[in-house]
Scaffold this active site. Structure first.
Site, short mmCIF file in Angstrom:
data_model
loop_
_atom_site.label_atom_id
_atom_site.label_comp_id
_atom_site.label_asym_id
_atom_site.label_seq_id
_atom_site.Cartn_x
_atom_site.Cartn_y
_atom_site.Cartn_z
N LYS A 77 0.85 -1.19 0.00
CA LYS A 77 0.00 0.00 0.00
C LYS A 77 0.89 1.24 0.00
O LYS A 77 1.96 1.24 0.65
CB LYS A 77 -0.88 -0.03 1.25
CG LYS A 77 -1.88 1.12 1.36
CD LYS A 77 -2.73 0.97 2.62
CE LYS A 77 -3.76 2.08 2.75
NZ LYS A 77 -4.58 1.93 3.96
N SER A 152 -9.54 1.89 3.19
CA SER A 152 -8.74 2.70 2.30
C SER A 152 -7.76 1.87 1.46
O SER A 152 -7.24 2.37 0.46
CB SER A 152 -7.95 3.73 3.11
OG SER A 152 -7.09 3.09 4.02
N SER A 176 -9.59 -0.53 7.36
CA SER A 176 -9.08 -0.41 5.99
C SER A 176 -8.44 -1.64 5.39
O SER A 176 -8.11 -1.64 4.21
CB SER A 176 -8.09 0.74 5.90
OG SER A 176 -8.78 1.94 5.84
N1 GLN Z 1 -12.98 3.88 6.73
C1 GLN Z 1 -12.21 4.26 7.85
C2 GLN Z 1 -11.82 5.70 7.75
O1 GLN Z 1 -12.15 6.30 6.77
C3 GLN Z 1 -11.00 3.38 7.98
C4 GLN Z 1 -9.71 3.96 7.60
C5 GLN Z 1 -8.53 3.08 7.86
O2 GLN Z 1 -8.62 2.03 8.49
N2 GLN Z 1 -7.37 3.56 7.45
O3 GLN Z 1 -11.26 6.26 8.61
#
Ligand code: GLN
Length: 478
Positions: A77, A152, A176
């Protein structure tokens, strides 16, 4: 023709000489080329990967013993540093920035002979649930290209889903890794907070962030965890605990105890088909002799607000370093003074969602509102930790959906950030409490999309989590 099923099988093929690392890399490069429209990769390190593969092949044929990840092809990532490779957190503010060191996790993969094939698209600074907040544009879900892959770590999920690498790394601050795994029909593991060093992981919310793993089978995921986990002088929050040989501890002939929350299944936001599939799974486990019991859980409606107050607060502090002075993007517009320079740089450098969160975080930390928001959210976090501790006195796992719905249609949630945040209802509690959690791809919805079962367990109990996941997946494949 090369075909991938697991690291173990790939290693057996290398050993018998029916495949080479070079052929494997070439296979993935061809696939990446053929699926460019999915937009999973930001950069592909083709030449480097081919060279490394050739080197590994010659070492192996010369009889040199290979590492645990000899020739294993991995994507990262775009928030995980790999020395002398660009890293941008999918943000304009870091575009063209090159890592000056590698993350500890990456060092450990490389030390075991892994081949890093490229870096993967994601939401800007890992903020989002759809991978639509990326300066490189959205990623498409390979199961239905009109839908998002989740976020994400959307690129990391699609890279494994579409067979563009063997395993990939993501980061999980509030879901994420698990939520995109759920949307794409693969495995996504978030280990215990502090199990894998965060050194070299671009920070979003430091008391929540954890590197996670995407894979197609549990033995692969277990092996990666085993390689990356463990103490590290460069991260004071990483655990000193011994790292079990996860990949050797997968078989368990035992009965487990599962807790579930009616509040989660009866929640107005959940797709009834998802609720019923997981209820059925619970019944099935019971008939197999496991203990499955209902536990009351009255904190469900507080976890998303607490998560967004605390993570935006931490983000507003973490992201203050991107000021155009030290590194990254710098405005070239005429500026009146230093403050104006910061403003111009950050206004042009960050995208909408990141700005929204920096402002929200700055607000909840401001003197007049600190107690009303930040302190209260910390109290919720403490209540949640206490409640979860109590549950794990009597149970091995908490059983939940990963997401209340299957993959959204592209664009569907972009104008309604609150609706997008609320869909994190089942994942954020593991990060608030620092416990490990996994999304296991067990189900297909009548709309054709995959979805998973989420299990959480007590801190540092990854062994049981991997064991039960393997059990469920093996049973499903029969
Ligand atoms: N959807 C969550 C957010 O927008 C998770 C983000 C993450 O785990 N990096 O914060």
């Amino acid at each position: 023709m090369f075909q991938y099923s697991s690291i173990e099988q790939y290693h057996a093929q290398l050993k018998e000489g029916s495949v080479t690392c070079l052929q494997a890399v070439q296979y993935y490069l061809d696939r990446i080329n053929a699926t460019k429209h999915l937009n999973a990769f930001i950069e592909v390190y083709a030449d480097e990967a081919l060279q490394k593969a050739a080197l590994l092949d010659s070492e192996r044929t010369a009889g040199k013993p290979g590492g645990k990840l000899h020739g294993v092809i991995i994507g990262l990532k775009d928030v995980i540093c790999y020395k002398n490779h660009c890293i941008s957190a999918a943000s304009n503010i870091l575009k063209n920035f090159s890592s000056v060191y590698s993350a500890t996790a990456v060092e450990r993969l490389l030390a075991e002979g892994a081949i890093i094939i490229g870096n993967l698209n994601c939401d800007e600074f890992a903020m989002g649930s759809t991978n639509e907040n990326s300066v490189y544009g959205k990623v498409l879900n390979a199961a239905d290209e009109t839908r998002v892959p989740g976020g994400s770590s959307g690129g990391s999920a699609v890279a494994v889903q579409a067979g563009l690498c063997m395993v990939s790394l993501g980061s999980d601050t509030g879901g994420s890794v698990r939520q995109p795994a759920d949307f794409c029909g693969i495995i996504g593991l978030k280990p215990t907070y502090g199990r894998i060093s965060r050194y070299g992981l671009i920070a979003y919310a430091s008391s929540f962030d954890q590197i996670g793993i995407f894979g197609n089978n549990i033995p692969d995921v277990a092996l990666l965890l085993e390689v990356m986990a463990g103490k590290d002088d460069f991260d004071s929050t990483v655990s000193q605990k011994e790292v079990p040989a996860y990949s050797q501890l997968l078989s368990a002939d035992k009965k487990f105890r599962f807790a579930y929350f009616d509040e989660a299944f009866n929640h107005p936001g959940i797709d009834p088909e998802i609720a019923s599939a997981i209820r059925k799974q619970a019944e099935q486990l019971k008939t197999e002799g496991h203990v499955v019991e209902k536990v009351s859980f009255d904190l469900l409606d507080y976890v998303v607000p607490a998560y967004y107050v605390l993570t935006t607060a931490e983000a507003s502090s973490n992201l203050s370093r991107y000021d155009g002075v030290k590194f990254g993007y710098r405005t070239e517009a005429p500026v009146a003074d230093l403050t104006d320079f910061y403003k111009q740089t950050r206004s042009a450098g960050f995208g909408r969602e990141v700005k929204r969160r920096i402002m929200l975080g700055t607000f909840v930390l401001s003197a007049g509102y600190f107690d009303a928001y930040f302190t209260r959210a910390q109290k919720v976090r403490k209540l949640l930790i206490d409640k979860i501790d109590l549950i794990f006195r009597d149970f091995d796992f908490i059983m939940l959906p990963t997401s209340p719905v299957t993959a959204f249609k592209a664009g569907e949630k972009m104008d309604d950030p609150i609706a997008m945040y609320l869909a994190d209802i089942y994942t954020v509690m593991a990060n608030l409490a620092g416990i490990p959690a996994i999304s296991i791809p067990l189900f297909i919805h009548s709309n054709g999309m995959p979805f998973g079962l989420q299990l959480m367990t007590n801190k540092f109990n990854e062994v049981s989590l991997l064991q039960v996941s393997d059990l469920l997946l093996v049973a499903k494949s029969r």
